[in-house]
Scaffold this active site. Structure first.
Site, PDB file in Angstrom:
ATOM      1  N   HIS A 208       0.818  -1.213   0.000  1.00 17.68           N
ATOM      2  CA  HIS A 208       0.000   0.000   0.000  1.00 17.68           C
ATOM      3  C   HIS A 208       0.854   1.265   0.000  1.00 17.68           C
ATOM      4  O   HIS A 208       1.907   1.329   0.630  1.00 17.68           O
ATOM      5  CB  HIS A 208      -0.937  -0.001   1.204  1.00 17.68           C
ATOM      6  N   ASP A 209       0.412   2.238  -0.769  1.00 18.68           N
ATOM      7  CA  ASP A 209       1.001   3.577  -0.793  1.00 18.68           C
ATOM      8  C   ASP A 209       2.432   3.616  -1.327  1.00 18.68           C
ATOM      9  O   ASP A 209       3.144   4.596  -1.124  1.00 18.68           O
ATOM     10  CB  ASP A 209       0.967   4.215   0.603  1.00 18.68           C
TER      11      ASP A 209
ATOM     12  N   GLY B 187       4.852  -1.323   2.821  1.00 20.03           N
ATOM     13  CA  GLY B 187       4.053  -0.124   2.620  1.00 20.03           C
ATOM     14  C   GLY B 187       4.887   1.144   2.543  1.00 20.03           C
ATOM     15  O   GLY B 187       5.900   1.291   3.230  1.00 20.03           O
TER      16      GLY B 187
END
Length: 267
Positions: free
Chosen positions: A118-119, A136
């Site tokens: 994520h991200d 992440g």
């Protein structure tokens, strides 16, 4: 060509000349650009924004829910640029409230079983070899190459034109133009072969080598080394890129390789 055996939500937006093979799944809040190929069994969930001429192979999962306990179901996306090859079983999770999106640029080769958490922010012309795992909020700058089975700790940054050997375990930032290897991953030189292949001149490579000599080989702390580099090395784009990266690092910079400390033989 769109197979009758694929599941495509009626709200999904597909560009011209898109091929969707049998058993692919495309959710409703999805945009796919022209000339893309979606392979058999690929899964593209809500929030995917995919550019032109991408090839997404069998069993890849794009825009899956983040593997983050802080995620509360907020609306986030995955944004993928143009001309990427995403091979079998790759997983690219969408963002969280931290950044709101996971991004992959243009002209990247993402090999089988890679995980992009994520991200993350993956730049352009990057190669992620089989089974690389990005935690992440990892940043991978343009032209970086990460060897197979490497694991990158969350929040780390991998600098432009760097190259990491297979099996690298990364918990610190990797400056631009670095070649990293060993355990833990350490500076072992400049990525000379890659730089020359990409058209860097001997003068440019020399500036990088001079900068790394002060940064990694003279025993200075990185703050003092940056001061000395700016005072002693002629200004160049390469010098300033390295110094700017080091000064802005949040996780700290990898160390030079010390074979005695690692227990390797010293000739």
């Amino acid at each position: 060509m769109i197979s009758k055996l694929a599941h495509i939500h009626p709200d999904a937006k597909l560009g011209n000349n898109v091929t969707v093979e049998p058993f692919a799944y495309i959710a409703g809040d999805v945009v796919i650009g022209d000339d893309c190929w979606i392979g058999p069994g690929a899964v593209i969930y809500d929030g995917a924004r995919i550019g032109r001429n991408n090839k997404i192979h069998t069993s890849a999962v794009i825009s899956g829910v983040p593997q983050d306990l802080k995620f509360k179901g907020e609306y986030t996306t995955v944004e993928i640029g143009d001309n990427n090859t995403i091979r079998e079983c790759v997983t690219i999770n969408r963002g969280t409230a931290a950044r709101g999106k996971t991004t992959v640029g243009n002209n990247n080769l993402i090999m089988a079983y890679v995980h992009i958490g994520h991200d993350c922010e993956v730049g352009n012309c990057v190669v992620l070899v089989n089974r690389v795992s990005l935690g992440g909020e990892v940043e991978v700058d343009d032209w970086a190459i990460i060897g197979g089975h490497s694991a990158i700790h969350q929040f780390c940054r991998i600098g432009t034109h760097s190259m990491l050997s297979g099996g690298s375990l990364v918990n610190k930032d990797i400056p631009p133009f670095v070649k990293g290897a060993h355990y833990p991953v350490s500076f072992v030189g400049a990525n000379f072969i890659g730089l020359r292949r990409r058209g860097f001149s001997s003068e440019q490579v020399g500036h990088i080598q001079d900068t790394f000599r002060l940064l990694f080989q003279m025993g200075y702390g990185y703050g003092k080394a940056c001061d000395l580099i700016e005072a002693e090395i002629p200004q160049s784009k390469e010098r300033d890129t390295i110094v700017g990266f080091v000064r802005s690092s949040k996780r700290g910079i990898i160390k030079p390789f010390n074979p005695a400390k690692e227990g390797d033989e010293v000739e």
